[in-house]
Design an enzyme around this catalytic site. Structure first.
Site, PDB file in Angstrom:
ATOM      1  N   LYS A 212       0.839  -1.200   0.000  1.00 38.78           N
ATOM      2  CA  LYS A 212       0.000   0.000   0.000  1.00 38.78           C
ATOM      3  C   LYS A 212       0.872   1.249   0.000  1.00 38.78           C
ATOM      4  O   LYS A 212       1.904   1.305   0.681  1.00 38.78           O
ATOM      5  CB  LYS A 212      -0.903  -0.007   1.241  1.00 38.78           C
ATOM      6  CG  LYS A 212      -1.891   1.155   1.310  1.00 38.78           C
ATOM      7  CD  LYS A 212      -2.716   1.093   2.590  1.00 38.78           C
ATOM      8  CE  LYS A 212      -3.765   2.193   2.661  1.00 38.78           C
ATOM      9  NZ  LYS A 212      -4.530   2.157   3.930  1.00 38.78           N
ATOM     10  N   SER A 288      -9.337   1.835   3.078  1.00 39.86           N
ATOM     11  CA  SER A 288      -8.555   2.593   2.105  1.00 39.86           C
ATOM     12  C   SER A 288      -7.513   1.757   1.364  1.00 39.86           C
ATOM     13  O   SER A 288      -6.917   2.216   0.380  1.00 39.86           O
ATOM     14  CB  SER A 288      -7.842   3.755   2.812  1.00 39.86           C
ATOM     15  OG  SER A 288      -6.951   3.289   3.812  1.00 39.86           O
ATOM     16  N   GLY A 309      -6.234   1.568   9.971  1.00 42.19           N
ATOM     17  CA  GLY A 309      -6.436   2.567  11.016  1.00 42.19           C
ATOM     18  C   GLY A 309      -7.883   2.702  11.429  1.00 42.19           C
ATOM     19  O   GLY A 309      -8.193   3.310  12.447  1.00 42.19           O
ATOM     20  N   GLY A 310      -8.786   2.129  10.635  1.00 43.42           N
ATOM     21  CA  GLY A 310     -10.210   2.149  10.951  1.00 43.42           C
ATOM     22  C   GLY A 310     -10.905   1.067  10.142  1.00 43.42           C
ATOM     23  O   GLY A 310     -11.993   1.278   9.616  1.00 43.42           O
ATOM     24  N   GLY A 311     -10.230  -0.066  10.025  1.00 42.28           N
ATOM     25  CA  GLY A 311     -10.763  -1.162   9.224  1.00 42.28           C
ATOM     26  C   GLY A 311     -10.240  -1.175   7.800  1.00 42.28           C
ATOM     27  O   GLY A 311     -10.751  -1.899   6.953  1.00 42.28           O
ATOM     28  N   SER A 312      -9.194  -0.382   7.521  1.00 38.57           N
ATOM     29  CA  SER A 312      -8.746  -0.187   6.143  1.00 38.57           C
ATOM     30  C   SER A 312      -8.091  -1.405   5.511  1.00 38.57           C
ATOM     31  O   SER A 312      -7.791  -1.390   4.317  1.00 38.57           O
ATOM     32  CB  SER A 312      -7.775   1.001   6.067  1.00 38.57           C
ATOM     33  OG  SER A 312      -8.450   2.201   6.315  1.00 38.57           O
TER      34      SER A 312
END
Length: 602
Positions: A212, A288, A309-312
């Site tokens: 990524k 993301s 960081g939030g389910g990415s």
């Protein structure tokens, strides 16, 4: 705004809460009130939010309508917040594990992980070429290389051809922000030479792994999905996790696409395109880490790195039909990773199988650099996935109101999968039918004033909204589904803000980030449109071995339950020609014909 001050909830200390099966704690359903914004509307909203007077008013209204004031701004906390979700190591005495020496090199740990895998008959190249699409696993590559059936250099050449073709199709897949054919071929040639000499470094030697574009990986700039961030933060070398993969001989094939700054869960990037879902190119692959999910789902790489960081990692994995794994906070070094959400973010793994996620985890986890504060365990345990004694006495807790707060097809599919899992292994499910870190703005605010115009319109809106949270709200926020939706045409040029769909996707992910807990999502079926559904398991801190045992058990059951119908190569080729598709060597094609999902490669 004092006259309009909303009342706030009172959060009791966790030890005063009854979280058992008979708990009366209420589940607050999401009730997002925000229009979808894309195209010209996104530009208008961005301009309004960047206005000092109107922007302040609109942000206040949005926060009030969406109950941010009630649950965060004006809330009362009766215990101190957890600024960084670090957990001291506790030996959980997990079942069917092996202790690994903490000083072992990444290559040594990869080989020890391979020794923990189930004994399976490897697929030969000829078998994999035959009638149906199959994703190659890491061990498929390793066995083929060792036998001389194929070389890393030949794989690299075919990989490059497939990426080029996928980028020039009528609907470009947009896997990558950046890839370098010369660098890929150089790595592959070196790996081929090692195999010719009979001295591969590890099972990862010559295996293509994507990264990524939030993680430093030479020789590429790290853009974070932007057009400007690499100009103010140049990449000077490999991130720690990349250095470990490189030391195992993996071929690092480029920087995958992502949502700009990881801002929303759609994964659509107005600068680099929309990484399309291989199960339906008109749908999102999820963000993301969208490019990483799409490339693994398409079968071009057995695994890719993302940042969660939030389910990415877990969201795009679920939407794209692959495994998504996020370890305990602090388990993998964060050095060399953009600190967009460093207090909750973790390097995670997207892979075609749980076994592949385990191998990559073995390579990149371990002692952190001395400049990072962490509570790394003195002991490292790997799960014995090849054990003939399945783990027993497992209790799975399901919070019914939360579990059921999703699309009906998703609920039924996941419930059935969970039922089969527990019946097969005699495990128990305990059901209770009743129980946000925003650091992007602070980190990058110095660059926004100068480079705001280079952001996509959706990212500008997100930055303005995130910037409306003050430090008090940030601290309080730390205490606190659906299948893939279509890609909108206007999102391709401006990006999009779709908070309703975004809230549905992110609902089950963020708890693992704020609490620093390990989690894994496994494909468990498809909806009526043939889109993948994932089931997530969240564990105690440092319980990665048990989570992997559970995930592998779920994977085995699902592999037995679902039998896909395949065309032969000739039949598929003829069918594709009639539909106007161009041939591809590696890319997945999923066709819907008479309500049957068909997979193939040509």
């Amino acid at each position: 705004m004092g006259l309009f001050r909303a009342g706030g909830v009172v959060y009791k200390p966790v030890e005063e809460l009854d979280l058992g099966p008979q708990s009366n704690e209420l589940y607050v359903e999401a009730n997002i009130k925000a229009p979808r914004m894309g195209g010209f509307l996104a530009k208008i909203v961005a301009w309004i939010l960047e206005s000092r007077i109107f922007g302040t008013l609109v942000l206040y209204i949005l926060k009030r309508l969406n109950r941010v004031h009630t649950f965060i701004s004006n809330a009362t906390l009766e215990e101190p917040p957890m600024f960084v979700p670090l957990h001291p190591f506790v030996d959980l005495h997990e079942q069917e594990v092996i202790e690994i020496h903490s000083d072992a090199s990444p290559a040594e740990k990869v080989q020890q992980a391979v020794g923990c895998l189930p004994l399976t008959l490897g697929n030969s190249v000829d078998t994999l070429k035959l009638s149906c699409f199959q994703r190659w696993t890491i061990m498929d590559y390793s066995r083929a290389y060792r036998s001389g059936e194929i070389t890393p250099l030949k794989v690299a050449e075919r990989f490059i051809d497939a990426v080029r073709e996928s980028s020039s199709r009528p609907l470009p897949v947009c896997f990558f922000i950046n890839y370098d054919t010369e660098d890929i071929l150089r790595q592959a040639a070196a790996s081929t030479l090692r195999y010719e000499r009979g001295a591969p470094i590890s099972a990862l030697d010559g295996v293509p792994i994507a990264v990524k574009d939030e993680i430093d990986c030479s020789p590429y700039p790290t853009t974070g999905g932007t057009k400007w961030l690499h100009k103010v933060r140049p990449c000077t070398g490999d991130a720690c996790c990349i250095a470990r993969l490189r030391s195992c001989g993996a071929i690092l094939v480029g920087k995958t696409n992502m949502h700009e700054l990881g801002a929303t869960p759609s994964g659509t990037n107005p600068h680099y395109g929309a990484p399309r879902n291989p199960y339906d190119p008109s749908r999102i692959s999820g963000g993301s880490s969208s490019g990483s999910a799409a490339i693994v789902s398409a079968g071009l790489c057995p695994a890719a790195l993302g940042v969660d960081g939030g389910g990415s990692v877990r969201m795009p994995a679920s939407l794209s039909g692959v495994v998504g794994f996020k370890p305990t906070f602090g388990c993998i070094p964060h050095s060399g990773v953009l600190p967009l959400n460093w207090t909750v973010g973790m390097v995670g793994i997207l892979a075609g199988t749980l076994e592949d996620a385990f191998i990559v985890y073995a390579a990149i986890s371990g002692p952190l650099p001395s400049n990072e504060t962490a509570t790394l365990p003195p002991k490292v345990h790997f799960p014995l996935l090849n054990s003939t004694n399945p783990i027993s006495n497992i209790k799975l807790a399901r919070y019914g109101a939360w579990f059921n707060d999703c699309d009906e097809e998703v609920r039924l599919c996941c419930s059935k999968a969970l039922q089969l899992l527990c019946e097969n292994y005699n495990w128990k499910v305990l059901t209770n039918n009743n129980p946000f870190n925003i650091s992007i703005y602070d980190l990058l605010s110095t660059g926004f004033s100068r480079d705001r115009s280079e952001l996509g319109w959706d990212a500008r809106i997100v930055v303005d909204i995130y910037g409306a949270f003050d430090s008090n709200e940030y601290i309080k926020a730390q205490k606190l589904s659906m299948t893939a939706y279509p890609i909108s045409k206007d999102a391709l040029t401006t990006g999009e803000l779709d908070y309703v769909n975004g809230a549905n996707i992110i609902r089950y992910q963020i708890a693992g980030n704020f609490l620093g807990l390990p989690a894994v999502t496994v494909p468990v079926g498809y909806d009526k449109a043939g889109l993948p559904i994932g089931l997530q398991f969240i564990g105690k801190p440092w319980s990665e071995p048990t989570l992997m045992h559970i995930a592998l058990a779920m994977q085995i059951i699902e592999n037995q339950r679902f039998s896909m119908i395949f065309f032969t190569r000739s039949e598929a080729a003829a069918f594709m020609k009639t539909q106007g598709f161009l041939p591809s060597t590696w890319l997945i094609f999923l066709l819907k014909w008479n309500n049957i999902v068909l997979l193939n490669h040509l």
